[in-house]
Enzyme design. Structure first.
Site, PDB file in Angstrom:
ATOM      1  N   TYR A 189       0.918  -1.005  -0.145  1.00  0.00           N
ATOM      2  CA  TYR A 189      -0.023  -0.022   0.027  1.00  0.00           C
ATOM      3  C   TYR A 189       0.986   1.120   0.096  1.00  0.00           C
ATOM      4  O   TYR A 189       2.015   1.282  -0.353  1.00  0.00           O
ATOM      5  CB  TYR A 189      -0.899  -0.096   1.261  1.00  0.00           C
ATOM      6  CG  TYR A 189      -2.076   0.754   1.298  1.00  0.00           C
ATOM      7  CD1 TYR A 189      -2.824   0.934   0.258  1.00  0.00           C
ATOM      8  CD2 TYR A 189      -2.276   1.392   2.469  1.00  0.00           C
ATOM      9  CE1 TYR A 189      -3.950   1.702   0.390  1.00  0.00           C
ATOM     10  CE2 TYR A 189      -3.307   2.514   2.607  1.00  0.00           C
ATOM     11  CZ  TYR A 189      -4.140   2.747   1.468  1.00  0.00           C
ATOM     12  OH  TYR A 189      -5.241   3.386   1.642  1.00  0.00           O
ATOM     13  N   LYS A 260      -5.844  -1.622  -2.802  1.00  0.00           N
ATOM     14  CA  LYS A 260      -7.084  -1.439  -1.839  1.00  0.00           C
ATOM     15  C   LYS A 260      -7.487  -2.852  -1.620  1.00  0.00           C
ATOM     16  O   LYS A 260      -8.178  -3.363  -0.500  1.00  0.00           O
ATOM     17  CB  LYS A 260      -8.077  -0.698  -2.453  1.00  0.00           C
ATOM     18  CG  LYS A 260      -7.448   1.057  -2.578  1.00  0.00           C
ATOM     19  CD  LYS A 260      -7.758   1.785  -1.329  1.00  0.00           C
ATOM     20  CE  LYS A 260      -7.036   3.040  -1.298  1.00  0.00           C
ATOM     21  NZ  LYS A 260      -7.512   3.835  -0.111  1.00  0.00           N
ATOM     22  N   GLU A 332     -12.268   5.161  -6.258  1.00  0.00           N
ATOM     23  CA  GLU A 332     -11.070   5.344  -5.729  1.00  0.00           C
ATOM     24  C   GLU A 332     -10.063   6.306  -6.865  1.00  0.00           C
ATOM     25  O   GLU A 332     -10.068   5.862  -8.109  1.00  0.00           O
ATOM     26  CB  GLU A 332     -10.193   3.827  -5.612  1.00  0.00           C
ATOM     27  CG  GLU A 332      -9.113   4.189  -4.904  1.00  0.00           C
ATOM     28  CD  GLU A 332      -9.311   4.480  -3.247  1.00  0.00           C
ATOM     29  OE1 GLU A 332     -10.198   3.787  -2.580  1.00  0.00           O
ATOM     30  OE2 GLU A 332      -8.562   5.309  -2.682  1.00  0.00           O
ATOM     31  N   ASP A 333      -9.760   7.428  -6.426  1.00  0.00           N
ATOM     32  CA  ASP A 333      -8.509   8.103  -7.222  1.00  0.00           C
ATOM     33  C   ASP A 333      -9.172   8.569  -8.532  1.00  0.00           C
ATOM     34  O   ASP A 333      -8.355   8.452  -9.416  1.00  0.00           O
ATOM     35  CB  ASP A 333      -7.318   7.386  -6.948  1.00  0.00           C
ATOM     36  CG  ASP A 333      -6.544   7.303  -5.589  1.00  0.00           C
ATOM     37  OD1 ASP A 333      -7.136   7.721  -4.828  1.00  0.00           O
ATOM     38  OD2 ASP A 333      -5.451   6.723  -5.751  1.00  0.00           O
ATOM     39  N   ASN A 497      -0.433  11.717   0.367  1.00  0.00           N
ATOM     40  CA  ASN A 497       0.214  10.493  -0.032  1.00  0.00           C
ATOM     41  C   ASN A 497       0.729  10.583  -1.422  1.00  0.00           C
ATOM     42  O   ASN A 497       0.392  11.414  -2.284  1.00  0.00           O
ATOM     43  CB  ASN A 497      -0.769   9.188   0.006  1.00  0.00           C
ATOM     44  CG  ASN A 497      -1.325   9.018   0.973  1.00  0.00           C
ATOM     45  OD1 ASN A 497      -0.571   8.997   2.158  1.00  0.00           O
ATOM     46  ND2 ASN A 497      -2.610   8.690   1.396  1.00  0.00           N
TER      47      ASN A 497
END
Ligand code: NDP
Ligand code: PYR
Ligand code: MG
Length: 641
Positions: A189, A260, A332-333, A497
């Site tokens: 991750y 994930k 996600e993202d 991140n």
């Protein structure tokens, strides 16, 4: 905050692993479970060898098929038996007509045990000669793999070793990850997954998820059928446009859904075979990637507007057609210009949530609730300043305002006034209202314009500073010192991140605040010794939330995500921070307890789903924590006949 809707697909057993299962009252005839091992290409090999599990499905009790334990079986728990076995009981593909040799078994990651195959299994499954003579335990395999992974100095090599293991022996991969979660989380991750995505083209070996590109337009439903697993419960999907704080990585964003979902299994106990990573490829605007000969995605600029919307719509429709209405889709993202719209659009028709907006909000709220034990006061006694007003920033801001509103019985419009955000153009103020993106508008308070963060800190005088900008080192010495001069214990969260994008490091936060900051970051930092005291930074990462939230939704058969479930998850996480953690300055519990934490979060989320009338798994289990634990996949080897 957007509340999400969806309608229900009823899974009669309530045991979410099993769509082909039975209603509470139905009796299932006793039946042996037949597993057909396939050849390395996924097709059956030419030898007739069937792999029979030692367990036999006998009956259905409390919604879960009861497994009669064979005297030689190594499996104990009834529900675990059903939930944990990863498709071994229903290994179905269109070409499963004959069976394989032991050679194929060694290449099947779901069933391979490597050197842990017993003597008896080696005889029964034509493994003689294919393995060296020694037989080792699962524990020894873990020890050996950890030893081997620790030999690598370069994080990306560790990442690749872990991915290879996942492809080779799934149960060993998950046991390794679960048993060594604090050490391996940064490998599978953030931060390493960020580098893996940047280099995904070069390191790509085998598909770990589905790539759905514009080329597949009109046949996405067919493409979903190419995925070998059918009983999908969770999909994590990205279009790769905002991968961590690294920007547009196009098709190479696949590392994120893969990572994930491995956490869904390791941290939240969702069966690996129920997880489907998806990358939607509509092109990339990353010039470097477009010119990179190793780039694996479509070589075109991103499709937008109707073309984009149509592809996404076809995908969302196909997902429901193939997996039913209760499949959980985690966005996600995505870049924020699509993320909010997708959430709003599909929140009314599907069981969806956006991890960057909602999962992040839930984890940060938990950290803040916990931090109050160190700094005192209620949420409403604090003032919040964000650097970054996108998905994470405005998502967190909205959940804080909602919680504050509930706690103080004050309208949301009022509690929002305690929260200020800075974007790339400066403080969000009412004079900018017209030009703001819709998700920023609620935060445009009356104030004179301010261009930079340090002046915003001086003017707003926040007690809490939250970084969600995706830009590293933006909490400068001056900014941290200003926070420390305003507050005895400034709360500083550097959420961006991977590590390179963190707004400040743990060491910077502690040093520049003379050891007084309460600090947490999105990617992990090592403990810091400051004037003889060891300060341990927490990791404010949505990985604390989405696995437990997902498990809670699945196990209750929830048909939509509601804001109150996010609050329930936050409260549960905050309540699990111990005095021992507080004493070290950390506002999140250690990840080493994450499965217990996830079970508690799942139980709280499920309880909220029942309370809101959004759960379809009836009757409600008496003890939701125990039920959550019983539903969790564990990577135990099974014995083969
Ligand atoms: N710890 C965690 O669990 C999570 C961390 N994140 C991290 O948060 C970061 C942001 O993600 P997300 O919110 O989705 O991204 P978005 O792109 O939606 O938002 C980024 C925001 O930062 C602003 N910004 C960019 N550069 C600057 C700058 N130099 N000064 C001030 N503001 C700036 C942007 O301003 P403008 O609008 O003007 O362009 C925008 O408002 C990423 O690094 C991501 O990895 C995200 C989710 C979870
Ligand atoms: C953690 C996460 O979801 C992100 O950085 O995007
Ligand atoms: Mg994310």
């Amino acid at each position: 905050m957007i509340s999400l809707n969806g309608s229900g697909f009823l899974n009669n057993t309530g045991v979410s692993g099993s769509r082909t299962s039975f209603s509470h009252s139905q009796k299932r005839p006793s039946a042996s479970v037949r597993v057909v091992a396939l050849g390395s290409n996924g097709r059956p090999a030419d030898r007739n060898v069937s792999v029979l599990m030692e367990s036999t499905l006998k009956d259905v009790k409390d919604g879960a098929p009861v497994v009669e334990k064979d005297s030689k079986s190594t499996v104990d728990a009834v529900v675990e038996e059903v939930y944990t076995e990863d498709s071994a009981t229903e290994f179905i593909t269109p070409w499963t007509v004959s069976v394989a040799s032991g050679y194929s078994l060694l290449r099947d990651p779901h069933h391979n045990k490597g050197l842990a195959f017993s003597e008896k299994e080696r005889d029964a499954h034509f493994l003689r000669g294919l393995l060296p003579p020694t037989v080792v335990s699962h524990e020894l395999q873990v020890k050996k793999m950890m030893h081997s992974i620790r030999q690598y100095q370069v994080p990306l090599q560790k990442y690749m070793a872990m991915m290879d293991l996942q492809e080779m022996n799934e149960k060993l991969f998950y046991k390794l990850l679960i048993d060594n979660v604090e050490e391996l989380l940064p490998v599978v991750y953030t931060p390493t997954v960020g580098e893996a995505c940047q280099k995904y083209g070069s390191i790509f070996r085998r598909p770990q998820g589905l790539f759905i590109s514009l080329k597949e337009k009109g046949r996405i439903s067919e493409v979903l059928k190419n995925w070998p697993e059918k009983n999908i419960e969770v999909i994590v999907v990205t279009d790769g446009e905002r991968i961590l704080g690294l920007g547009d990585l196009g098709c190479q964003g696949m590392g994120i859904p893969v990572g994930k979902l491995s956490l869904y299994t390791a941290l939240g106990g969702v069966r690996p075979s129920a997880c489907l990573p998806v990358t939607i490829d509509v092109g990339t605007n990353n010039k470097k990637l477009l010119e990179d000969e190793f780039y694996i995605g479509l070589r075109q600029r991103r499709a937008t507007g109707q073309e984009y919307a149509e592809l996404l719509h076809e995908f969302m429709t196909a997902v429901k057609q193939n997996y039913g209405e209760k499949v959980l889709v985690q966005f996600e993202d995505f870049a924020n210009h699509n993320a909010f719209d997708l959430l709003e659009k599909y929140g009314t028709t599907h069981l969806v949530f956006n991890d960057d907006i909602q999962g992040t909000a839930s984890v940060v709220l938990a950290g803040l609730i916990a931090a109050l034990k160190l700094v005192g006061g209620n949420l409403a006694d604090h003032k919040f300043l964000f650097l970054g007003a996108g998905e994470a920033g405005t998502g967190i801001a909205e959940l804080i305002a909602l919680e504050m509103s509930k706690q103080t019985n004050t309208p949301l419009e009022e509690t929002r006034k305690k929260i200020w955000l800075v974007d790339s153009k400066g403080l969000i103020v009412s004079s900018r209202l017209e030009s703001l993106q819709h998700f920023k508008k609620p935060w445009a308070h009356e104030h004179e314009p301010i261009k930079d963060l340090i002046h915003a800190v001086e003017a707003i005088k926040p007690t809490v500073l939250i970084g969600s900008s995706g830009v590293g080192r933006t909490f400068t010495k001056e900014v941290v010192e200003a926070m420390a001069s305003l507050n005895e214990k400034p709360i500083i969260l550097a959420l961006s991140n991977p590590t390179s994008q963190a707004e400040c490091t743990a060491e910077e936060a502690y040093t520049w605040s003379q050891g007084r900051a309460i600090y947490a970051s999105g990617s992990p930092f090592d403990p810091v010794e400051y004037e003889g005291k060891v300060l341990v930074p927490g990791q404010a990462n949505n990985a604390y939330i989405f696995p437990g939230l997902g498990l809670g939704l699945i196990m209750s058969g929830a048909i939509r995500v509601h804001d109150d479930m996010l609050l329930a998850a936050s409260e549960s996480l905050a309540a699990q921070v111990t005095q021992e953690s507080f004493d070290m300055g950390r506002i999140f519990p250690p990840f080493s307890n994450i499965r217990k934490i996830s079970a508690n979060i799942a139980a709280n989320v499920a309880a909220k789903a029942y309370e809101l009338g959004l759960a379809t798994r009836l009757p409600q289990p008496e003890d939701l924590v125990k039920y959550a634990e019983s539903c969790m996949y564990s990577p135990t080897y099974r014995s083969y006949r």
